[in-house]
Design an enzyme around this catalytic site. Structure first.
Site, PDB file in Angstrom:
ATOM      1  CG  ASP A  85      -1.800   1.208   1.279  1.00  0.00           C
ATOM      2  OD1 ASP A  85      -2.715   1.272   0.443  1.00  0.00           O
ATOM      3  OD2 ASP A  85      -1.584   2.091   2.129  1.00  0.00           O
ATOM      4  CB  SER A 117     -11.595  13.645   7.696  1.00  0.00           C
ATOM      5  OG  SER A 117     -10.720  12.663   7.176  1.00  0.00           O
ATOM      6  CG  HIS A 146      -7.724  10.629   4.275  1.00  0.00           C
ATOM      7  ND1 HIS A 146      -6.785  11.224   3.474  1.00  0.00           N
ATOM      8  CD2 HIS A 146      -7.989   9.416   3.717  1.00  0.00           C
ATOM      9  CE1 HIS A 146      -6.492  10.424   2.462  1.00  0.00           C
ATOM     10  NE2 HIS A 146      -7.204   9.315   2.593  1.00  0.00           N
ATOM     11  N   GLY A 149     -12.757   6.486   1.440  1.00  0.00           N
ATOM     12  CA  GLY A 149     -12.286   6.369   0.065  1.00  0.00           C
ATOM     13  C   GLY A 149     -12.894   7.377  -0.896  1.00  0.00           C
ATOM     14  N   GLY A 209     -14.603  10.987   0.381  1.00  0.00           N
ATOM     15  CA  GLY A 209     -14.390  12.346   0.839  1.00  0.00           C
ATOM     16  C   GLY A 209     -15.217  12.666   2.061  1.00  0.00           C
ATOM     17  CB  VAL A 210     -15.116  15.145   4.457  1.00  0.00           C
ATOM     18  CG1 VAL A 210     -15.837  15.599   5.726  1.00  0.00           C
ATOM     19  CG2 VAL A 210     -13.964  14.217   4.807  1.00  0.00           C
ATOM     20  CB  ALA A 229     -18.494  19.965   6.409  1.00  0.00           C
ATOM     21  N   GLY A 244     -13.126  16.029  -1.564  1.00  0.00           N
ATOM     22  CA  GLY A 244     -12.855  14.633  -1.874  1.00  0.00           C
ATOM     23  C   GLY A 244     -12.295  14.401  -3.259  1.00  0.00           C
TER      24      GLY A 244
END
Length: 641
Positions: free
Chosen positions: A337, A373, A375, A404, A406-407, A409, A419
């Site tokens: 990865d 997040s 991430h 995988g 996005g976010v 809000a 994202g």
């Protein structure tokens, strides 16, 4: 040495004791105790026989018989246990019991006593040798603090057991002392020796906010640490628990060896019977039984496996089950990865590219999404915004992260999204042409009651680890045929990193849920696959490979549970070391079996021909076991930095 730690010698002794169950300690103590007592009786018998050869002969013979019976009792008990339970570690006791009973039956009391005495002493030395390898694993406990200085509400120190520490407690750790719990530095600066956790010999500097682990050593500064977990819940506690499970596990190879040991014992009994029938010499048959004890078979696998697990733990490599050590010997394909594995995983914002808005509006929208997040992209955006120290800020009323993708809000000014391009487009936004950037790109858009518009994109950059290219070359050199880079990033980004590292296969723009499909496809193609990831968001892929390896997993419980092999450090060079260690272990086991069994077979031939007496056989029988122990101990020798 701090008053809070016990003397090293005492701790090593406790660790050795911890490597055995109470029952095992009792059996070992009984066997050695009776052997010593029988030895004293034999010496007394020979002394009486020498001083009074005529008058006291019956007394001397009675003492010899008593010595034989005394030393035989625990061996007979062990042999009976083996018959009732099928335990493979009792095969030698069964043969010794038969041999000694035969000597007793013909009145050879000295032989009946000396055989088990010699083999009991040898048994003790074998146990201590194997436990010496176990101690290299259990030795992680030797730096584990037993006491801690906890601060009360008035700021006063109280010495307490580490087991009573609770999350939120504050402990004081002075220079030279062991950190008693996992936690965060609240006050102070120092250098920490984390070799017990990561295998790294270079101390790491810590300051307020730094994470520290139980069992590590504070070098030169006074620290106040806020406790997160302690005792068995700490990272060191979990590692010790998993290492204990690994030491007790068995591979298919070990189970096969144990199965054939049973047939070997039956063969020895048959040879002894044939020898007695042809020669009419009971002494020869007894010698056959003695030299035929299958010690080399029984020790061949466990001694090597324990030594290998100990060697791995010294390097910060946690192998959770012996079967994964065996699986490592067969791998010929590795899947990495990308983020956090072959790259540093520390993304930085390279630039902002506004589209329908300003830099300020783009960053403000990206930040309100990123706050929801963990991430790496989100953390990079937050760090960038903090560096600019901007005062304008949006507050979200609710937020949702889609793995995988996005976010999202929601704020009083509208619904913001951050994202991947495909997902943002699928959400109904029109995006401009993708900029030419060899790094991750995330898009930012806003939806209000009146319109949907793209605010622009954020360009980010990550960097390959300095040692990644050399490690991949080393893996190819030791027989890994194929290396694959697996990432959710765009093809352009993946190709650039792959080109830098010399990776021959790239799979890009993969969602977390689809990584497992890539691993399965590689296995279906006939490869034995080693999957390397961070252990946190790669759990399905790690579980899907023949061997899953989590990198830099110190403190990450999900990594300790999801991966088959855990690298407690960030060093990629542990990968070729782990594969090389697994292959050396396999070779060591094969050599143990061939040489140990070969020596035993030669001695069986000599004993059946009358060239080895029962007493000499008791001494020589340990040659094969001694070879197995010495050969296995070679695995403890470091072969990597």
């Amino acid at each position: 040495m701090s008053s809070m730690t016990a003397p090293v010698a005492d701790r090593i002794q406790r660790d050795l004791d911890a490597g055995m169950t109470v029952g095992e300690r009792l059996r070992l103590g009984l066997r050695i105790g009776t052997a010593l007592a029988a030895g004293v009786l034999l010496i007394a018998a020979y002394a009486i026989g020498w001083a009074f050869p005529a008058e006291q002969g019956p007394i001397a013979e009675s003492l010899k018989a008593l010595a034989a019976i005394l030393v035989l009792l625990p061996i007979l008990r062990e042999a009976a246990r083996g018959v009732l339970t099928g335990a493979t570690d009792a095969y030698s006791s069964q043969l010794v019991a038969i041999a000694s009973l035969a000597a007793l039956a013909v009145g050879d009391f000295a032989t009946a006593a000396l055989i088990p005495i010699i083999l009991s002493v040898a048994f003790f030395l074998e146990e201590r040798s194997v436990l010496g390898a176990q101690a290299a694993i259990e030795g992680l406990k030797s730096l584990q603090a037993r006491k801690a200085r906890r601060l009360d509400s008035r700021g006063l120190e109280h010495e307490v057991e580490t087991d009573v520490l609770l999350p939120g407690d504050t402990v004081v750790v002075r220079p030279g002392e062991t950190i008693p719990a996992d936690g965060t530095v609240a006050r102070g600066h120092s250098a920490i020796d984390q070799s017990t956790i990561t295998g790294e010999s270079t101390p790491e500097d810590v300051a307020p906010g730094s994470t520290v682990f139980a069992g590590t050593i504070n070098h030169n500064g006074l620290l106040h640490i806020t406790v997160a977990t302690a005792g068995g819940s700490s990272t060191l506690g979990k590692v010790l628990e998993l290492l204990k499970d690994a030491e007790q596990s068995k591979t298919a190879m070990l189970r096969l060896i144990e199965q054939y040991a049973k047939y070997f014992v039956l063969g020895v009994l048959l040879i002894a019977g044939i020898t007695l029938f042809l020669s009419r010499d009971l002494s020869r048959a007894i010698a056959v039984l003695v030299v035929g004890c299958p010690g080399p078979f029984i020790l061949a696998g466990p001694a090597a496996m324990v030594a290998a697990l100990a060697s791995a733990s010294r390097k910060g490599i946690l192998i959770k089950n012996a079967k994964f050590l065996e699986a490592l010997t067969e791998v010929d394909s590795v899947i990495f990865d990308k983020t956090g594995t072959v790259t540093l995983g520390q993304l930085e914002v390279a630039s902002l590219m506004p589209h329908e808005g300003t830099d300020e509006e783009l960053l403000r929208a990206a930040t309100v999404c990123a706050e929801a997040s963990q991430h790496p992209v989100s953390r990079a955006i937050i760090n960038y915004a903090n560096q600019l120290e901007r005062s304008d800020h949006l507050e979200s009323t609710s937020a949702e992260e889609l793995a995988g993708r996005g976010v999202i809000a929601k704020t009083d000014q509208g619904r913001f999204v951050l994202g991947r391009r495909v997902w943002v487009e699928q959400s109904g936004f029109d995006l401009p042409v993708e900029p030419d950037h060899a790094g991750p790109i995330v898009w930012v858009a806003v939806e209000t009651a009146k319109e949907k518009r793209c605010l622009g994109c954020v360009l980010l950059a990550d960097h390959a680890r300095t040692d990644a290219k050399e490690v991949i070359e080393d893996l190819h050199r030791i027989g890994i045929e194929r290396a694959t880079l697996l990432t959710g990033d765009r093809r352009q980004v993946a190709d650039q990193i792959a080109s830098e590292l010399g990776v021959d296969n790239v799979v890009s723009e993969v969602l977390p849920g689809h990584k497992l499909d890539v691993v399965r496809a590689e296995r279906e193609a006939g490869y034995r696959v080693m999957v390397v990831g961070d252990g946190v968001n790669d759990a399905p892929a790690l579980a899907g490979g023949d061997v899953g390896i989590a990198m830099g997993a110190a403190g990450a419980e999900i990594a300790l549970r999801s991966a088959d092999v855990v690298l407690m450090t960030e060093r990629l060079d542990r990968l070729p070391f782990a594969v090389g260690l697994a292959r050396r272990t396999r070779t060591t086991i094969h050599r143990n079996v061939i040489v140990g069994a070969g020596l035993t077979i030669v001695m069986l031939g000599l004993a059946s021909a009358g060239y080895i007496s029962p007493i000499a056989g008791a001494v020589l029988q340990n040659v094969g076991e001694l070879y197995v122990i010495i050969n296995s101990a070679a695995l403890l020798k470091d072969r990597a930095g």
